[in-house]
Write a protein that holds these residues in place. Structure first.
Motif, short mmCIF file in Angstrom:
data_model
loop_
_atom_site.label_atom_id
_atom_site.label_comp_id
_atom_site.label_asym_id
_atom_site.label_seq_id
_atom_site.Cartn_x
_atom_site.Cartn_y
_atom_site.Cartn_z
N ILE A 4 35.16 17.40 33.74
CA ILE A 4 35.02 15.97 33.47
C ILE A 4 33.82 15.46 34.24
CG2 ILE A 4 36.13 13.71 33.55
CD1 ILE A 4 38.83 15.14 33.62
N PHE A 5 32.93 14.75 33.57
CA PHE A 5 31.67 14.30 34.15
C PHE A 5 31.70 12.77 34.32
CE2 PHE A 5 31.09 17.95 31.42
CZ PHE A 5 30.41 18.85 32.23
N VAL A 21 43.56 10.20 30.33
CA VAL A 21 44.68 11.14 30.39
C VAL A 21 44.26 12.42 31.09
CG1 VAL A 21 46.23 12.54 29.00
CG2 VAL A 21 45.78 10.17 28.34
N LEU A 22 43.09 12.95 30.75
CA LEU A 22 42.62 14.18 31.37
C LEU A 22 42.36 13.99 32.86
CD1 LEU A 22 40.13 15.38 28.59
CD2 LEU A 22 42.38 16.33 29.13
N THR A 23 41.83 12.84 33.24
CA THR A 23 41.60 12.57 34.65
C THR A 23 42.91 12.48 35.41
OG1 THR A 23 39.54 11.39 34.13
CG2 THR A 23 40.52 10.99 36.30
N ALA A 77 33.80 14.85 28.82
CA ALA A 77 34.50 16.05 29.27
C ALA A 77 34.21 17.18 28.30
CB ALA A 77 36.00 15.81 29.37
N ILE A 78 34.30 18.41 28.79
CA ILE A 78 34.17 19.61 27.95
C ILE A 78 35.42 20.45 28.16
CG2 ILE A 78 32.96 21.78 27.59
CD1 ILE A 78 30.38 20.45 28.13
N MET A 79 36.01 20.89 27.05
CA MET A 79 37.15 21.81 27.10
C MET A 79 37.02 22.81 25.96
SD MET A 79 40.24 19.47 25.52
CE MET A 79 39.93 18.11 26.63
N PRO A 80 37.55 24.03 26.14
CA PRO A 80 37.43 25.02 25.06
C PRO A 80 38.30 24.65 23.87
CG PRO A 80 38.79 25.87 26.84
CD PRO A 80 38.22 24.57 27.32
#
Length: 344
Positions: free
Chosen positions: A214-215, A244-246, A220-223
C-alpha cells in the motif's frame, strides 16, 4: 529583496533564473540600464540583456529610455497577476489533454481497465514498472505484506522491486510484515533485511493472508492469484477498498513480532542473561521470534547467533518454566510478560 529569493515562489511563473533575478532587481531599482542590471544580479551583459527581453515579452518590464537603454519593472501586482492567469489557462488546457490521453490509455487494446478504481497489470515487466513508479512517488508511508511464493527464488519479497531497483525515498516510512514460514533460508532473510531502510520496521508472522503493498494510502498492488504471483497484479485506487486493506494491515501489524535489525555478537546462555527473574534482550528476542513460528535455524540467522546458542536458550527456558514444548514455552513466557517490547 530576500523575500523573493525562494525558487518555490517562482515555480508557477515559468520564468528562468536570470529573468527572475532581473525582475527582482528592477522592482527596487527603477530606470536601470542593462549594465547596472548585469552587475546587480552578477551575470554577463549578454545574459542580462536576454533576461530583460524575456521580461518584456511577458509584459513584466518596459523600456523607459534609450542610449543607454533603461528598464523599469511593470507594477508587479497587475503584471504578475496577468502572467499567472495565462499560466492557469495553460494548466487547464493541459489537464483537459491529460484526460483525453487517459481515455486513450484506458481503452488501448490489451489493457484491462474497467474502471479508474482498479487496473489489471498482467506482464511481469508492467508490474515491475507500476511498482517502481508508485514506490518512488510515495512521500509518507509504504505498508508491505510479503509471503511466498515469490516470482524468483532469493528475491526480496516485494518481488518487482528487485528487477527495477526501486527504493523508497529518504524519509518515507516502510513497515513490512514477512510471513515467517517463508523465512526459511539465508537468501530470504538477507533479502528481507536489505529491503528494510533506515526508516523501516520489520515484523514477522506466520500465515499472512496475502501479498500486498500500500502506497501512501492512495494506491495498492496485490497479486491476481495468491498461488502464482507471475500471473499478474491488481492495482487498486478505490478509497473504500484501500481503507479496508489498511485496516487489515494494521490488525496484522499489531499481532506480528518485531525482528531486530541489529547484528551483534553471540549472547551468553539464558541463565547467564537472567537476573532476579528478568529476561534480557537476547533471550526475549528468541522468545518473540519463536512465538512467530520461526525455526531454530531461522532464529539463529535473524539474530546472528549459532544454532546451538539458540537451542541452549530455549532448553534453559523450558527447564525454568517447566515447559516441555515450544508452544508451552511461548505461552508461559507470555503469561509472565517476557514477550514485551524489545529493550532499546
Amino acid at each position: 529583496m530576500d523575500v523573493f529569493s525562494s525558487e518555490a515562489l517562482w515555480a508557477g511563473t515559468g520564468l528562468g533564473a536570470p529573468a527572475r533575478q532581473a525582475l527582482e532587481y528592477l522592482v527596487g531599482h527603477p530606470d536601470a540600464d542593462e549594465d547596472a542590471v548585469a552587475a546587480g544580479i552578477g551575470v554577463p551583459a549578454t545574459a542580462a540583456r536576454a533576461a530583460l527581453r524575456s521580461l518584456e515579452a511577458e509584459l513584466l518590464a518596459v523600456r523607459v529610455g534609450e542610449r543607454p537603454t533603461r528598464w523599469s519593472a511593470s507594477p508587479p501586482r497587475s503584471s504578475l497577476g496577468a502572467l499567472l492567469g495565462r499560466k492557469r489557462q495553460e494548466l487547464a488546457r493541459a489537464e483537459l489533454y491529460a484526460e483525453q490521453l487517459h481515455e486513450i490509455y484506458r481503452t488501448a487494446p490489451g489493457r484491462q481497465i474497467a474502471t479508474d478504481l482498479f487496473e489489471v497489470v498482467e506482464s511481469g515487466e508492467q508490474v515491475g514498472a507500476r511498482y517502481a513508479h508508485l514506490l518512488r512517488s510515495s512521500r509518507h508511508e509504504v505498508l508491505h505484506f510479503a509471503k511466498p511464493p515469490y516470482v524468483t527464488s532469493r528475491t526480496a519479497p516485494a518481488d518487482a522491486s528487485t528487477a527495477t531497483g526501486a527504493t523508497v525515498r529518504p524519509g518515507v516510512r516502510l513497515r513490512s510484515v514477512y510471513d515467517s514460514d517463508g523465512i526459511s533460508d539465508d537468501g530470504c532473510l538477507e533479502a528481507a533485511l536489505r529491503s528494510t531502510t533506515a526508516e523501516g520496521e520489520l515484523r514477522l508472522l506466520p500465515g499472512l493472508p496475502m501479498k500486498l503493498v500500500i502506497f501512501d494510502g492512495v494506491a495498492a498492488i496485490m497479486p491476481l492469484r495468491g498461488d502464482d504471483p507471475a500471473a499478474g497484479s491488481l492495482v487498486v485506487h478505490s478509497s473504500t477498498l484501500l481503507d479496508v486493506l489498511t485496516a487489515l494491515f494494521e490488525s496484522v501489524w499489531e499481532r506480528a513480532v518485531p525482528l531486530s535489525l541489529e547484528s551483534g555478537p553471540a549472547a551468553p546462555t539464558a541463565s547467564a542473561e537472567r537476573q532476579d527473574g528478568v529476561v534480557h534482550s537476547r533471550t526475549r528476542d528468541i522468545l518473540r521470534l519463536m512465538s512467530a513460528g520461526m525455526k531454530d535455524d531461522a532464529i539463529a540467522r535473524a539474530l546472528r547467533l549459532s544454532r546451538r546458542t539458540v537451542q541452549t536458550h530455549i532448553s534453559d527456558l523450558g527447564r525454568q518454566l517447566g515447559a516441555r514444548t515450544r508452544f508451552q514455552i511461548a505461552l508461559l513466557a507470555h503469561e509472565r510478560g517476557w514477550l514485551g517490547a524489545p529493550e532499546k
